[in-house]
Scaffold this motif. Structure first.
Motif, PDB file in Angstrom:
ATOM      1  N   ALA A 235     -12.399  -4.814   1.977  1.00 17.34           N
ATOM      2  CA  ALA A 235     -11.382  -5.852   1.878  1.00 17.34           C
ATOM      3  C   ALA A 235     -10.126  -5.352   2.568  1.00 17.34           C
ATOM      4  O   ALA A 235      -9.959  -4.150   2.802  1.00 17.34           O
ATOM      5  CB  ALA A 235     -11.095  -6.189   0.414  1.00 17.34           C
ATOM      6  N   GLY A 236      -9.239  -6.271   2.887  1.00 17.83           N
ATOM      7  CA  GLY A 236      -7.998  -5.871   3.542  1.00 17.83           C
ATOM      8  C   GLY A 236      -7.001  -7.004   3.604  1.00 17.83           C
ATOM      9  O   GLY A 236      -7.363  -8.184   3.558  1.00 17.83           O
ATOM     10  N   ILE A 237      -5.732  -6.632   3.713  1.00 18.63           N
ATOM     11  CA  ILE A 237      -4.648  -7.615   3.846  1.00 18.63           C
ATOM     12  C   ILE A 237      -3.581  -7.036   4.764  1.00 18.63           C
ATOM     13  O   ILE A 237      -3.587  -5.845   5.083  1.00 18.63           O
ATOM     14  CB  ILE A 237      -4.020  -7.987   2.482  1.00 18.63           C
ATOM     15  N   LEU A 238      -2.663  -7.894   5.187  1.00 14.78           N
ATOM     16  CA  LEU A 238      -1.447  -7.462   5.862  1.00 14.78           C
ATOM     17  C   LEU A 238      -0.323  -7.490   4.836  1.00 14.78           C
ATOM     18  O   LEU A 238      -0.162  -8.477   4.109  1.00 14.78           O
ATOM     19  CB  LEU A 238      -1.107  -8.389   7.026  1.00 14.78           C
ATOM     20  N   LEU A 239       0.439  -6.428   4.771  1.00 14.81           N
ATOM     21  CA  LEU A 239       1.561  -6.328   3.851  1.00 14.81           C
ATOM     22  C   LEU A 239       2.847  -6.574   4.625  1.00 14.81           C
ATOM     23  O   LEU A 239       3.118  -5.894   5.623  1.00 14.81           O
ATOM     24  CB  LEU A 239       1.593  -4.943   3.205  1.00 14.81           C
ATOM     25  N   THR A 240       3.642  -7.545   4.196  1.00 11.71           N
ATOM     26  CA  THR A 240       4.912  -7.811   4.861  1.00 11.71           C
ATOM     27  C   THR A 240       5.997  -6.911   4.286  1.00 11.71           C
ATOM     28  O   THR A 240       5.841  -6.313   3.223  1.00 11.71           O
ATOM     29  CB  THR A 240       5.338  -9.285   4.713  1.00 11.71           C
ATOM     30  N   ARG A 241       7.110  -6.832   4.990  1.00 11.01           N
ATOM     31  CA  ARG A 241       8.194  -5.954   4.542  1.00 11.01           C
ATOM     32  C   ARG A 241       8.828  -6.446   3.250  1.00 11.01           C
ATOM     33  O   ARG A 241       9.438  -5.673   2.526  1.00 11.01           O
ATOM     34  CB  ARG A 241       9.251  -5.825   5.645  1.00 11.01           C
ATOM     35  N   ALA A 242       8.658  -7.719   2.953  1.00 14.74           N
ATOM     36  CA  ALA A 242       9.201  -8.267   1.708  1.00 14.74           C
ATOM     37  C   ALA A 242       8.224  -8.132   0.547  1.00 14.74           C
ATOM     38  O   ALA A 242       8.525  -8.527  -0.570  1.00 14.74           O
ATOM     39  CB  ALA A 242       9.567  -9.740   1.903  1.00 14.74           C
ATOM     40  N   GLY A 243       7.029  -7.582   0.824  1.00 16.34           N
ATOM     41  CA  GLY A 243       6.069  -7.352  -0.249  1.00 16.34           C
ATOM     42  C   GLY A 243       5.058  -8.457  -0.449  1.00 16.34           C
ATOM     43  O   GLY A 243       4.209  -8.362  -1.339  1.00 16.34           O
ATOM     44  N   SER A 244       5.098  -9.497   0.363  1.00 14.68           N
ATOM     45  CA  SER A 244       4.068 -10.533   0.278  1.00 14.68           C
ATOM     46  C   SER A 244       2.878 -10.135   1.148  1.00 14.68           C
ATOM     47  O   SER A 244       2.913  -9.113   1.838  1.00 14.68           O
ATOM     48  CB  SER A 244       4.633 -11.895   0.709  1.00 14.68           C
ATOM     49  N   THR A 245       1.819 -10.917   1.110  1.00 13.65           N
ATOM     50  CA  THR A 245       0.599 -10.562   1.830  1.00 13.65           C
ATOM     51  C   THR A 245       0.168 -11.698   2.742  1.00 13.65           C
ATOM     52  O   THR A 245       0.462 -12.876   2.492  1.00 13.65           O
ATOM     53  CB  THR A 245      -0.545 -10.238   0.862  1.00 13.65           C
ATOM     54  N   LEU A 246      -0.556 -11.327   3.799  1.00 13.91           N
ATOM     55  CA  LEU A 246      -1.168 -12.269   4.725  1.00 13.91           C
ATOM     56  C   LEU A 246      -2.627 -11.877   4.894  1.00 13.91           C
ATOM     57  O   LEU A 246      -2.981 -10.700   4.773  1.00 13.91           O
ATOM     58  CB  LEU A 246      -0.466 -12.229   6.082  1.00 13.91           C
ATOM     59  N   PRO A 247      -3.487 -12.841   5.200  1.00 14.68           N
ATOM     60  CA  PRO A 247      -4.905 -12.498   5.418  1.00 14.68           C
ATOM     61  C   PRO A 247      -5.065 -11.601   6.642  1.00 14.68           C
ATOM     62  O   PRO A 247      -4.284 -11.669   7.592  1.00 14.68           O
ATOM     63  CB  PRO A 247      -5.570 -13.863   5.658  1.00 14.68           C
ATOM     64  N   LEU A 248      -6.085 -10.765   6.616  1.00 16.53           N
ATOM     65  CA  LEU A 248      -6.442  -9.922   7.742  1.00 16.53           C
ATOM     66  C   LEU A 248      -7.753 -10.440   8.310  1.00 16.53           C
ATOM     67  O   LEU A 248      -8.771 -10.473   7.613  1.00 16.53           O
ATOM     68  CB  LEU A 248      -6.587  -8.458   7.304  1.00 16.53           C
ATOM     69  N   THR A 249      -7.716 -10.864   9.561  1.00 10.33           N
ATOM     70  CA  THR A 249      -8.882 -11.465  10.187  1.00 10.33           C
ATOM     71  C   THR A 249     -10.103 -10.563  10.069  1.00 10.33           C
ATOM     72  O   THR A 249     -10.047  -9.376  10.391  1.00 10.33           O
ATOM     73  CB  THR A 249      -8.599 -11.753  11.677  1.00 10.33           C
ATOM     74  N   GLY A 250     -11.203 -11.124   9.596  1.00 13.95           N
ATOM     75  CA  GLY A 250     -12.461 -10.393   9.532  1.00 13.95           C
ATOM     76  C   GLY A 250     -12.746  -9.722   8.212  1.00 13.95           C
ATOM     77  O   GLY A 250     -13.838  -9.191   8.021  1.00 13.95           O
ATOM     78  N   LEU A 251     -11.773  -9.711   7.288  1.00 16.44           N
ATOM     79  CA  LEU A 251     -11.988  -9.068   5.992  1.00 16.44           C
ATOM     80  C   LEU A 251     -11.513  -9.993   4.870  1.00 16.44           C
ATOM     81  O   LEU A 251     -10.493 -10.678   5.010  1.00 16.44           O
ATOM     82  CB  LEU A 251     -11.231  -7.741   5.896  1.00 16.44           C
ATOM     83  N   PRO A 252     -12.221  -9.989   3.736  1.00 18.49           N
ATOM     84  CA  PRO A 252     -11.756 -10.779   2.590  1.00 18.49           C
ATOM     85  C   PRO A 252     -10.600 -10.077   1.889  1.00 18.49           C
ATOM     86  O   PRO A 252     -10.324  -8.892   2.131  1.00 18.49           O
ATOM     87  CB  PRO A 252     -12.997 -10.825   1.685  1.00 18.49           C
ATOM     88  N   GLY A 253      -9.933 -10.793   1.014  1.00 12.45           N
ATOM     89  CA  GLY A 253      -8.932 -10.178   0.160  1.00 12.45           C
ATOM     90  C   GLY A 253      -9.596  -9.558  -1.057  1.00 12.45           C
ATOM     91  O   GLY A 253     -10.814  -9.498  -1.167  1.00 12.45           O
ATOM     92  N   HIS A 254      -8.775  -9.070  -1.999  1.00  6.25           N
ATOM     93  CA  HIS A 254      -9.291  -8.449  -3.221  1.00  6.25           C
ATOM     94  C   HIS A 254      -8.169  -8.512  -4.257  1.00  6.25           C
ATOM     95  O   HIS A 254      -6.984  -8.371  -3.904  1.00  6.25           O
ATOM     96  CB  HIS A 254      -9.700  -6.996  -2.959  1.00  6.25           C
ATOM     97  N   PRO A 255      -8.500  -8.720  -5.539  1.00  2.00           N
ATOM     98  CA  PRO A 255      -7.441  -8.778  -6.564  1.00  2.00           C
ATOM     99  C   PRO A 255      -6.514  -7.566  -6.577  1.00  2.00           C
ATOM    100  O   PRO A 255      -5.324  -7.690  -6.878  1.00  2.00           O
ATOM    101  CB  PRO A 255      -8.233  -8.894  -7.871  1.00  2.00           C
ATOM    102  N   LEU A 256      -7.047  -6.385  -6.257  1.00  2.00           N
ATOM    103  CA  LEU A 256      -6.194  -5.192  -6.233  1.00  2.00           C
ATOM    104  C   LEU A 256      -5.133  -5.284  -5.150  1.00  2.00           C
ATOM    105  O   LEU A 256      -4.107  -4.594  -5.234  1.00  2.00           O
ATOM    106  CB  LEU A 256      -7.052  -3.943  -5.993  1.00  2.00           C
ATOM    107  N   LEU A 257      -5.378  -6.118  -4.139  1.00  2.00           N
ATOM    108  CA  LEU A 257      -4.464  -6.223  -2.999  1.00  2.00           C
ATOM    109  C   LEU A 257      -3.620  -7.493  -3.051  1.00  2.00           C
ATOM    110  O   LEU A 257      -3.011  -7.876  -2.059  1.00  2.00           O
ATOM    111  CB  LEU A 257      -5.259  -6.175  -1.692  1.00  2.00           C
ATOM    112  N   ASP A 258      -3.581  -8.139  -4.204  1.00  2.00           N
ATOM    113  CA  ASP A 258      -2.757  -9.330  -4.345  1.00  2.00           C
ATOM    114  C   ASP A 258      -1.273  -8.955  -4.337  1.00  2.00           C
ATOM    115  O   ASP A 258      -0.885  -7.866  -4.786  1.00  2.00           O
ATOM    116  CB  ASP A 258      -3.078 -10.060  -5.653  1.00  2.00           C
ATOM    117  N   ALA A 259      -0.445  -9.857  -3.838  1.00  2.00           N
ATOM    118  CA  ALA A 259       1.005  -9.627  -3.820  1.00  2.00           C
ATOM    119  C   ALA A 259       1.506  -9.330  -5.232  1.00  2.00           C
ATOM    120  O   ALA A 259       1.107  -9.982  -6.193  1.00  2.00           O
ATOM    121  CB  ALA A 259       1.721 -10.844  -3.257  1.00  2.00           C
TER     122      ALA A 259
END
Length: 341
Positions: A184-208
């Motif tokens: 799983a994977g996400i993009l982390l923004t500088r403000a602490g929010s998240t964006l999807p990462l193309t090709g990988l699902p998200g995961h509860p551990l990686l929620d904002a």
């Protein structure tokens, strides 16, 4: 199929090549405008991405606009107007004459673009393959003869390729492939929010707002752009009671609002370290003494000493300091905030 406008075939071929070309986002965006200029003889054009934290436009490339117009195009007022016109939801390309409201009600046109000498224009939303809105392509001309209807329709067809060319997450998804196999994977923004990462699902551990992401942000700063650690109790397989969290800082050409890629993967080689030893290693990395560790874990100090001896042996380290250095470098520790104490 409708007949393509003059230069249509060449434009389709060129933008297809640009979308897959190496280089920076800015270089590909500039090449896209060069190709589109042969299709639409515009006097000004912009491609901007939307900063999801500030809801503000971040120009990737901008040509032909004076300072006042450029400031308006990146203002919250223009962002709101673009949303009201539907370009953040609608995948169609729209000229000024195609807008769903009378042009006199479009503030940006009445107060900024028309006074600057423009007579027509076109806007199209740019979206990822998953449907997430990335930003806007805008063109303006000094004549009502352009863009033609055929050019408008072709630009709408080309919009997914243009989005691919300027999508800052494309290179980040490539970075993620070095972690094999990331689950799983996400993009982390500088403000602490998240964006999807193309090709990988998200995961509860990686929620904002998760503890994991808070730890990841701190470790990334300490690790100089790269970091890794273990999180206990997150895997369904009892044989793998930990998962690995890896952080990769984004390269300089990535828009400033994106800070890092955060990935979740199997734990890898744990060097025979037990769950308790990984927790103790995390506290050793924090610089804790045996007495303090014993008090936090509610175990005897001599038990901690025995664990530390085992840790040193398994890591081939002669001192606690060396063990801490190796654990931090290899990501072989559970951070304090995630320890099960």
């Amino acid at each position: 199929m409708a007949e393509l406008p003059d230069g249509g075939f060449a434009t389709v071929s060129e933008i297809s090549q640009i979308a897959s070309a190496p280089g920076t986002v800015e270089q590909r965006a500039g090449a896209v405008l060069d190709a589109l200029h042969r299709l639409v003889p515009f006097q000004a054009a912009v491609i901007y991405l939307l900063d999801p934290d500030r809801r503000a436009a971040v120009p990737v490339v901008s040509r032909g606009y004076d300072r006042a117009v450029s400031e308006y195009l990146t203002s919250p007022a223009n962002t709101e107007e673009i949303e009201l016109l539907g370009l953040t939801r609608n995948h169609a390309a729209l000229r000024l004459r195609d807008l769903p409201v009378p042009v006199e009600r479009v503030r940006g046109w009445v107060e900024h673009l028309r006074p600057a000498g423009f007579r027509e224009g076109l806007g199209v939303g740019l979206f990822t393959p998953e449907g997430r809105h990335l930003g806007i392509l805008g063109l303006n001309t000094d004549t009502e003869r352009h863009p033609t209807e055929a050019a408008r329709d072709l630009i709408a067809i080309l919009a997914p390729s243009i989005a691919k060319a300027v999508d800052p997450t494309r290179s980040l998804a490539g970075m993620a492939r070095i972690i094999n196999p990331a689950l799983a994977g996400i993009l982390l923004t500088r403000a602490g929010s998240t964006l999807p990462l193309t090709g990988l699902p998200g995961h509860p551990l990686l929620d904002a707002g998760s503890t994991v992401l808070a730890v990841a942000a701190r470790q990334l700063t300490a690790g100089g752009g790269y970091g890794s650690f273990l999180c206990p109790g997150a895997a369904h397989d009892p044989a793998n009671s930990h998962v690995r969290i890896t952080m990769l800082a984004c390269p300089p050409e990535t828009p400033q609002y994106v800070a890092a890629v955060v990935l979740l993967s199997p734990p890898g080689d744990l060097y025979g370290l037990t769950g308790r030893e990984l927790e103790i290693l995390g506290l050793i990395v924090e610089g804790w003494s045996n007495r303090r560790i014993a008090a936090a874990l509610f175990i005897a100090e001599r038990t901690v000493a025995a664990h530390v001896e085992h840790v040193l042996a398994k890591l081939g380290a002669s001192t606690r300091t060396l063990a801490a250095v190796r654990a931090f470098r290899l990501g072989l520790f559970v951070p304090l905030a995630l320890a099960v104490v």
